[in-house]
Design an enzyme around this catalytic site. Structure first.
Site, PDB file in Angstrom:
ATOM      1  N   ASP A 197       2.179  84.864 -13.554  1.00  0.00           N
ATOM      2  CA  ASP A 197       1.988  85.574 -12.777  1.00  0.00           C
ATOM      3  C   ASP A 197       1.191  86.770 -13.082  1.00  0.00           C
ATOM      4  O   ASP A 197       0.796  87.938 -12.250  1.00  0.00           O
ATOM      5  CB  ASP A 197       3.089  85.928 -11.699  1.00  0.00           C
ATOM      6  N   ASP A 242       3.738  88.450 -18.444  1.00  0.00           N
ATOM      7  CA  ASP A 242       4.813  87.444 -18.935  1.00  0.00           C
ATOM      8  C   ASP A 242       4.135  86.399 -19.415  1.00  0.00           C
ATOM      9  O   ASP A 242       2.813  86.175 -18.754  1.00  0.00           O
ATOM     10  CB  ASP A 242       5.717  87.643 -18.433  1.00  0.00           C
ATOM     11  N   TYR A 255      12.093  87.072  -9.125  1.00  0.00           N
ATOM     12  CA  TYR A 255      10.969  86.731  -7.844  1.00  0.00           C
ATOM     13  C   TYR A 255      12.127  86.101  -6.635  1.00  0.00           C
ATOM     14  O   TYR A 255      12.308  85.214  -6.444  1.00  0.00           O
ATOM     15  CB  TYR A 255       9.832  85.808  -7.738  1.00  0.00           C
ATOM     16  N   GLU A 268       1.286  96.919 -14.816  1.00  0.00           N
ATOM     17  CA  GLU A 268       1.391  95.575 -15.339  1.00  0.00           C
ATOM     18  C   GLU A 268       0.606  95.078 -14.201  1.00  0.00           C
ATOM     19  O   GLU A 268       0.656  94.823 -12.525  1.00  0.00           O
ATOM     20  CB  GLU A 268       2.587  94.915 -15.214  1.00  0.00           C
TER      21      GLU A 268
END
Length: 516
Positions: free
Chosen positions: A102, A105, A253, A493
């Site tokens: 996503d 990572d 999430y 990120e």
């Protein structure tokens, strides 16, 4: 457990409707019929654009190749990446190879992956007719997502929603090609429900079925049949995955908005994909209890209320479904919340003019808002309608102007003269919070880089050696400042769900300035 709203005949009736569509003429997947997008081309393109939207569009799609997990295809363009996660799913004796990481990572989170797939699909549904040579790349990005979601939903009443232990993964700074952290597998089922993930997955499959309906009817049919089944599971076994899987999915999430918004959103996409009146009835009966008139105006991977309002307003504005007339009002309320100077204005902007929702990954709200603005402007134009914000008249042109200003800020029209898309413009982030980008590639450094040794690089000031072209980072703070610091994941990120909505907005802008 809530009783199911659906009779068992829904599956069969939807299937019958699909069969009626199956005569649709097959076209090659990179061809799009011109009548599919009734976006009137501008007779006179504006002569000057401050940005090359076509270049930004190409890069925004290319980014997804850098996020791929699994066995990479021969036509992989982000060549510093290699195969990874080839045994994913083996812990549960299932095949979960593929899909997307996503963000920066090496975990595969099903909830944001499904939302990313839905938004890429919506971008193509609305603006694919304008994408020209990038349409095929966009469809390949969607299919990389849906192929994985089909694997994750292969078993009835079960969805595999995560591969990788996020806490263990985040304790390492290593390339996906090297990862040796546990590839734990987490699922939802009847005993551990997850209506928000299931309904979002149904939305993704249904939306993608529309993308492939003309060029690959067999695949399209597979997607929509699976979407019907997955939505039935989401609705029948109600509950949040943040409860049953809390220690694995939170705080990464967690679902903070509940699952009601996803049920409405999923039903909206199934109504659009199947044209089965059962879903229209579901929306009419359940809309209010599922939050159709919620006043919050955030649209992103967790909260779908605004997206559902916009997509259902199209059914009223364009398809003239009178029973959904209230969604025009709900959508207008969202629009009015964004427009400065009217009685209903709620949005905050930085001194440089950027929509600002929150410190963490704010750019996702910028891209999703820009997409909704150009999309709603398209619907209003089709219906020859405007928005009235307490006496302030807002035209489709005004919505497009606001969207363009947000995209232009992202691409470099800001106080720092910084593009927040990696690889676009003269100045862009050099130290993004992304393991694969920051560590030397397999080609440059064939030896394994172990878990903790990568932190030397993560904490260094050196620029990332691998350019993750097209990646959009979290963006500047509320004062338009951006430190370009690798450890600052809130601002540095990238994420798939930041890029996905921008694909549609850039397609529109590139077309409107005669670049496509």
């Amino acid at each position: 457990m809530a009783p199911s709203v659906f009779p068992s005949s829904v599956f069969l009736s939807s299937l019958l409707i699909l069969v009626l569509f199956s005569f649709t003429i097959s076209l090659h997947c990179n061809a799009y019929p011109s009548h599919h997008n009734p976006l009137r081309p501008h007779r006179h393109h504006p002569r000057f654009a401050s940005h090359n939207y076509r270049d930004a569009l190409a890069k925004s799609i290319l980014f997804f190749e850098g996020q791929r997990s699994g066995k990479l295809p021969p036509n992989q363009r982000m060549t510093w990446r290699r195969d990874s996660g080839l045994s994913d799913g083996s812990a549960m004796k299932v095949d979960l190879v593929g899909g997307y990481y996503d963000a920066g990572d090496n975990v595969k989170f099903g909830f944001p992956m499904a939302f990313t797939t839905t938004m890429l699909s919506w971008s193509v549904i609305e603006f694919g007719g304008l994408m020209r040579g990038e349409l095929q790349n966009a469809k390949q990005a969607i299919r990389w997502g849906t192929d994985y979601l089909l694997k994750a939903t292969a078993q009835p009443d079960t969805i595999y929603v995560q591969v990788g232990d996020a806490n263990r993964d985040h304790a390492c700074w290593e390339r996906p090609e090297d990862m040796d952290t546990p590839r734990s597998v987490f699922k939802i089922d009847r005993n551990t429900p997850g209506s928000e993930v299931a309904a979002e997955t149904a939305a993704a499959l249904a939306a993608a079925s529309l993308v492939f309906r003309r060029c690959d009817p067999t695949y399209s049919k597979l997607l929509v049949i699976r979407a019907i089944r997955v939505f039935e599971f989401a609705d029948k076994y109600r509950g949040s995955y943040s409860n049953g899987l809390k220690k694995f999915v939170c705080p990464f999430y967690c679902s903070y908005s509940g699952y009601q918004d996803e049920l409405l959103w999923g039903a909206a996409w199934l109504h659009k994909a199947t044209r089965n009146p059962t879903y229209l009835n579901y929306i009419q009966v359940n809309g209010q209890t599922l939050g159709a008139d919620e006043s919050d105006n955030t649209f992103g991977w967790d909260n779908k209320h605004v997206g559902a309002r916009i997509i259902l307003s199209k059914a009223f504005l364009v398809q003239k479904v009178q029973s959904l007339h209230s969604y025009k009002g709900h959508a207008d309320n969202y629009i009015c919340s964004l427009i400065p100077g009217n009685p209903f204005s709620q949005a905050q902007y930085t001194p440089g003019g950027l929509l600002f929702k929150m410190d963490d990954s704010n750019m996702q709200y910028v891209t999703s808002t820009a997409f909704l603005l150009v999309t709603y402007a398209k619907y209003l134009t089709s219906a020859h309608m405007i928005v009235n914000c307490g006496g302030t008249i807002v035209t489709p042109k005004r919505l497009r102007t606001i969207a363009k200003k947000q995209v232009d800020y992202l691409l470099g029209d800001n106080p720092l003269k910084m593009s927040y898309m990696v690889g676009y413009g003269a100045r862009y982030p050099q130290r993004i919070h992304h393991r694969g980008s920051s560590l030397p590639s397999i080609t440059a450094h064939p030896a394994k880089i172990h878990c903790s040794s990568g932190f030397n690089i993560m904490n260094s000031q050196s620029p990332n050696p691998n350019i993750l072209v097209g990646a959009i980072v979290g963006g500047p703070d509320q004062h338009d400042q951006f430190p370009d610091k690798r450890s600052d994941y809130e601002q540095s990120e990238p994420a798939t769900y930041i890029n996905a909505p921008l694909v549609g907005a850039l397609s529109y802008l590139a077309h409107s300035f005669g670049q496509l």
